[in-house]
Design a protein around this motif. Structure first.
Motif, PDB file in Angstrom:
ATOM      1  N   ARG A   1      38.890  50.922  48.578  1.00 26.28           N
ATOM      2  CA  ARG A   1      37.696  51.644  49.361  1.00 26.28           C
ATOM      3  C   ARG A   1      37.600  52.697  48.379  1.00 26.28           C
ATOM      4  NH1 ARG A   1      38.563  48.302  53.428  1.00 26.28           N
ATOM      5  NH2 ARG A   1      36.444  47.776  54.486  1.00 26.28           N
ATOM      6  N   LEU A   2      37.990  53.637  48.596  1.00 23.37           N
ATOM      7  CA  LEU A   2      38.515  54.763  47.807  1.00 23.37           C
ATOM      8  C   LEU A   2      40.074  55.125  46.674  1.00 23.37           C
ATOM      9  CD1 LEU A   2      36.566  57.578  47.842  1.00 23.37           C
ATOM     10  CD2 LEU A   2      38.699  58.274  49.922  1.00 23.37           C
TER      11      LEU A   2
ATOM     12  N   HIS B   1      33.717  60.081  53.916  1.00 24.80           N
ATOM     13  CA  HIS B   1      33.786  60.604  52.333  1.00 24.80           C
ATOM     14  C   HIS B   1      33.097  60.829  51.191  1.00 24.80           C
ATOM     15  CE1 HIS B   1      36.282  62.663  49.602  1.00 24.80           C
ATOM     16  NE2 HIS B   1      36.476  61.660  48.572  1.00 24.80           N
ATOM     17  N   ILE B   2      33.383  59.524  50.852  1.00 19.14           N
ATOM     18  CA  ILE B   2      32.053  59.265  49.873  1.00 19.14           C
ATOM     19  C   ILE B   2      30.390  59.617  50.773  1.00 19.14           C
ATOM     20  CG2 ILE B   2      31.160  57.317  49.371  1.00 19.14           C
ATOM     21  CD1 ILE B   2      33.395  55.980  49.408  1.00 19.14           C
ATOM     22  N   SER B   3      30.369  60.005  50.631  1.00 21.88           N
ATOM     23  CA  SER B   3      28.876  60.507  51.414  1.00 21.88           C
ATOM     24  C   SER B   3      29.106  62.113  51.185  1.00 21.88           C
ATOM     25  CB  SER B   3      28.347  60.511  52.759  1.00 21.88           C
ATOM     26  OG  SER B   3      28.544  60.347  53.723  1.00 21.88           O
TER      27      SER B   3
ATOM     28  N   SER C   1      31.090  63.861  49.445  1.00 22.62           N
ATOM     29  CA  SER C   1      31.266  64.258  48.074  1.00 22.62           C
ATOM     30  C   SER C   1      31.075  64.216  47.199  1.00 22.62           C
ATOM     31  CB  SER C   1      32.994  63.122  47.827  1.00 22.62           C
ATOM     32  OG  SER C   1      33.276  64.050  46.421  1.00 22.62           O
TER      33      SER C   1
ATOM     34  N   ASN D   1      31.414  62.575  43.816  1.00 19.14           N
ATOM     35  CA  ASN D   1      30.723  60.376  44.513  1.00 19.14           C
ATOM     36  C   ASN D   1      29.342  60.612  44.332  1.00 19.14           C
ATOM     37  OD1 ASN D   1      33.160  59.447  44.436  1.00 19.14           O
ATOM     38  ND2 ASN D   1      33.716  60.031  46.525  1.00 19.14           N
TER      39      ASN D   1
END
Length: 123
Positions: free
Chosen positions: A43-44, A88-90, A92, A95
């Motif tokens: 996913r990351l 983390h994605i939200s 960063s 991203n």
């Protein structure tokens, strides 16, 4: 190579963990670390961040060992991985290309329409 596990053994390990058994925690860590890391990396694809995420999950598991009542330990750990990766994605800015791409898709038709109108007014 996938390690075959016996779910009964997993439950025993997690019961021992709940009692504060460090050896059981070490076995859980060794059994699940690679599988959880791979799930995070799918996913990351950021090696160091995925390692941090998995380390934080195991730290949290140890710190909350007496509070957790896990009927499905593996499902709990995989859910924790998904949650941490999405968090983390939200957060960063690196991203944010997802949001920017979506925004560009919304704005592009508008820009096309405006540029067409401007072209008509110039003629």
């Amino acid at each position: 190579m996938k390690i075959l596990r016996n779910s009964d053994d997993d439950y025993v390990l997690f019961d021992l963990l709940k009692q504060g058994d460090e050896v059981a925690f070490g076995k859980i860590y060794n059994l699940y670390w690679a599988e959880l890391y791979n799930a995070a990396y799918k996913r990351l694809p950021e090696k160091e961040k995925c390692q941090d995420i998995i380390q934080n999950i195991f730290t949290d598991l140890w710190n909350r060992k007496t509070e957790l009542d896990l009927e499905k330990p593996l499902a709990y750990l995989h859910t924790a991985v998904r949650f941490q990766v999405l968090k983390h994605i939200s957060r960063s800015p690196k991203n944010n290309f997802f949001a920017e791409s979506f925004e560009n898709e919304l704005i592009s038709p508008y820009r096309l329409m405006v540029s067409c109108w401007k072209g008509k007014w110039r003629n």
